[in-house]
Design a protein around this motif. Structure first.
Motif, PDB file in Angstrom:
ATOM      1  N   THR A   7       0.845  -1.190   0.000  1.00 48.19           N
ATOM      2  CA  THR A   7       0.000   0.000   0.000  1.00 48.19           C
ATOM      3  C   THR A   7       0.881   1.241   0.000  1.00 48.19           C
ATOM      4  OG1 THR A   7      -0.159   0.117   2.418  1.00 48.19           O
ATOM      5  CG2 THR A   7      -1.833  -1.183   1.262  1.00 48.19           C
ATOM      6  N   ALA A  18       3.281   0.228   3.264  1.00 56.40           N
ATOM      7  CA  ALA A  18       3.046  -0.900   4.155  1.00 56.40           C
ATOM      8  C   ALA A  18       2.852  -2.144   3.293  1.00 56.40           C
ATOM      9  CB  ALA A  18       1.830  -0.654   5.038  1.00 56.40           C
ATOM     10  N   PHE A  20       1.166  -6.110   3.177  1.00 63.63           N
ATOM     11  CA  PHE A  20       0.188  -6.999   3.803  1.00 63.63           C
ATOM     12  C   PHE A  20       0.166  -8.332   3.074  1.00 63.63           C
ATOM     13  CE2 PHE A  20      -1.048  -2.680   4.669  1.00 63.63           C
ATOM     14  CZ  PHE A  20      -1.333  -2.717   6.028  1.00 63.63           C
ATOM     15  N   ALA A  25      -6.551  -7.409   4.286  1.00 67.72           N
ATOM     16  CA  ALA A  25      -5.790  -6.666   5.296  1.00 67.72           C
ATOM     17  C   ALA A  25      -5.407  -5.279   4.780  1.00 67.72           C
ATOM     18  CB  ALA A  25      -4.549  -7.450   5.709  1.00 67.72           C
ATOM     19  N   ALA A  26      -5.039  -5.194   3.507  1.00 68.46           N
ATOM     20  CA  ALA A  26      -4.689  -3.899   2.913  1.00 68.46           C
ATOM     21  C   ALA A  26      -5.914  -2.982   2.858  1.00 68.46           C
ATOM     22  CB  ALA A  26      -4.114  -4.103   1.514  1.00 68.46           C
ATOM     23  N   TYR A  29      -6.666  -1.669   6.314  1.00 65.62           N
ATOM     24  CA  TYR A  29      -5.756  -0.573   6.633  1.00 65.62           C
ATOM     25  C   TYR A  29      -6.277   0.736   6.049  1.00 65.62           C
ATOM     26  CZ  TYR A  29      -1.416   2.195   6.446  1.00 65.62           C
ATOM     27  OH  TYR A  29      -0.472   3.190   6.537  1.00 65.62           O
ATOM     28  N   LYS A  30      -6.745   0.696   4.800  1.00 66.65           N
ATOM     29  CA  LYS A  30      -7.300   1.888   4.150  1.00 66.65           C
ATOM     30  C   LYS A  30      -8.520   2.391   4.925  1.00 66.65           C
ATOM     31  CE  LYS A  30      -9.314   1.388   0.116  1.00 66.65           C
ATOM     32  NZ  LYS A  30      -9.580   1.307  -1.340  1.00 66.65           N
ATOM     33  N   ASN A  32      -9.134   1.894   8.114  1.00 65.40           N
ATOM     34  CA  ASN A  32      -8.648   2.429   9.399  1.00 65.40           C
ATOM     35  C   ASN A  32      -8.092   3.838   9.242  1.00 65.40           C
ATOM     36  OD1 ASN A  32      -9.356   0.118  10.812  1.00 65.40           O
ATOM     37  ND2 ASN A  32      -7.320  -0.791  10.645  1.00 65.40           N
ATOM     38  N   LEU A  33      -7.378   4.085   8.155  1.00 60.37           N
ATOM     39  CA  LEU A  33      -6.881   5.444   7.897  1.00 60.37           C
ATOM     40  C   LEU A  33      -8.051   6.414   7.776  1.00 60.37           C
ATOM     41  CD1 LEU A  33      -4.045   4.728   5.308  1.00 60.37           C
ATOM     42  CD2 LEU A  33      -3.750   5.573   7.648  1.00 60.37           C
ATOM     43  N   ASP A  36      -9.403   7.174  11.157  1.00 61.27           N
ATOM     44  CA  ASP A  36      -8.480   8.020  11.923  1.00 61.27           C
ATOM     45  C   ASP A  36      -8.487   9.473  11.462  1.00 61.27           C
ATOM     46  OD1 ASP A  36      -7.724   5.817  13.397  1.00 61.27           O
ATOM     47  OD2 ASP A  36      -5.809   5.525  12.341  1.00 61.27           O
TER      48      ASP A  36
END
Length: 88
Positions: A7, A18, A20, A25-26, A29-30, A32-33, A36
């Protein structure tokens, strides 16, 4: 051969890489960003303002990066599938 997903998160401070072991999982992560940093979508706005955009329940990452890609402070996210290669 092992498959991995790399990513690239491009933002105003630079970029983050990152790796994965799965596409899921990748994508997580997107998402989660997006969770955040969603406040940046509504910077200077309050809930109830006509321009306020609530965070969606699904596809958070896709929505976030679509909005941020067209903003004054653009951010981008990409996923590249590749294989781990050995020199041995």
């Amino acid at each position: 051969m092992t498959t991995v997903f790399i990513t690239l998160f491009e933002h105003r401070h630079g970029h983050d890489l990152a790796v994965f072991d799965s596409l899921e999982a990748a994508e997580a992560y997107k998402d989660n960003l997006a969770e955040d940093y969603w406040d940046e979508v509504n910077e200077g706005l309050e809930e109830g303002d006509p321009e306020y955009i609530p965070m969606p329940e699904t596809n958070k990452g896709n929505h976030y990066f679509q909005i941020k890609g067209e903003s004054a402070t653009p951010e981008y996210f990409s996923i590249t599938k590749t294989h781990v290669r050995s020199l041995a």
